[in-house]
Design a protein around this motif. Structure first.
Motif, PDB file in Angstrom:
ATOM      1  N   ILE A   1      25.668 -20.371   8.891  1.00  0.00           N
ATOM      2  CA  ILE A   1      26.221 -21.176   9.834  1.00  0.00           C
ATOM      3  C   ILE A   1      27.057 -21.154   9.913  1.00  0.00           C
ATOM      4  O   ILE A   1      27.535 -20.415  11.716  1.00  0.00           O
ATOM      5  CB  ILE A   1      25.476 -22.601   9.872  1.00  0.00           C
ATOM      6  N   ARG A   2      28.185 -20.897   9.535  1.00  0.00           N
ATOM      7  CA  ARG A   2      29.784 -20.771   9.796  1.00  0.00           C
ATOM      8  C   ARG A   2      29.749 -19.526   9.720  1.00  0.00           C
ATOM      9  O   ARG A   2      30.692 -19.279  10.614  1.00  0.00           O
ATOM     10  CB  ARG A   2      30.290 -21.901   8.731  1.00  0.00           C
ATOM     11  N   GLU A   3      29.223 -18.181   9.247  1.00  0.00           N
ATOM     12  CA  GLU A   3      29.819 -16.838  10.036  1.00  0.00           C
ATOM     13  C   GLU A   3      29.167 -16.459  11.563  1.00  0.00           C
ATOM     14  O   GLU A   3      29.523 -16.832  11.959  1.00  0.00           O
ATOM     15  CB  GLU A   3      28.819 -16.637   8.600  1.00  0.00           C
TER      16      GLU A   3
ATOM     17  N   PRO B   1      24.652 -24.749   0.284  1.00  0.00           N
ATOM     18  CA  PRO B   1      25.389 -24.341   0.244  1.00  0.00           C
ATOM     19  C   PRO B   1      25.603 -22.903   1.001  1.00  0.00           C
ATOM     20  O   PRO B   1      26.393 -22.543   2.358  1.00  0.00           O
ATOM     21  CB  PRO B   1      26.389 -23.855  -0.876  1.00  0.00           C
ATOM     22  N   LYS B   2      25.061 -21.737   1.032  1.00  0.00           N
ATOM     23  CA  LYS B   2      24.191 -20.825   1.337  1.00  0.00           C
ATOM     24  C   LYS B   2      23.617 -20.842   3.038  1.00  0.00           C
ATOM     25  O   LYS B   2      24.293 -20.438   3.620  1.00  0.00           O
ATOM     26  CB  LYS B   2      23.185 -20.075   0.895  1.00  0.00           C
TER      27      LYS B   2
END
Length: 112
Positions: free
Chosen positions: A110-112, A104-105
């Motif tokens: 990656i999404r940021e 999850p981290k």
């Protein structure tokens, strides 16, 4: 069956007609950031106590198995094919909680 095909072809005709009359969206590098800034803040996923406890127990049990496996190899002095298979299984079970904690981290990073 013919009626269903007519409905689908009508949908395609309507879709093309709507898209033909619409202007293209302007290209801007800030569009996504502006939209994201206007959304309400996302709640962070917090691991609850039971999940952390399960991870802790899994890591403790795996550590005990690793210690037992290493002491078994040291006492025998030789490594067999079965021992390598045991090591592969232990390695797989060791990576499971590590991936469950870190995935999850990494996805959020990656999404940021």
């Amino acid at each position: 069956m013919k009626q269903q095909n007519d409905i689908f072809s009508n949908d395609d005709v309507l879709r093309r007609a709507f898209q033909k009359g619409l202007p293209d969206a302007p290209v801007t590098a800030w569009f996504t950031r502006k939209v994201m800034n206007r959304l309400p803040p996302r709640r962070r996923r917090m691991l609850n106590g039971m999940e952390w406890g399960a991870y802790g127990v899994a890591i403790l049990v795996l550590a005990l198995y690793w210690i037992g496996w290493i002491s078994h190899i040291m006492s025998k002095g030789t490594v067999t094919v079965g021992d390598i298979g045991d090591m592969a299984v232990l390695l797989g079970f060791t990576l499971l909680p590590v991936v469950a904690i870190l995935a999850p981290k990494v996805v959020a990073w990656i999404r940021e």
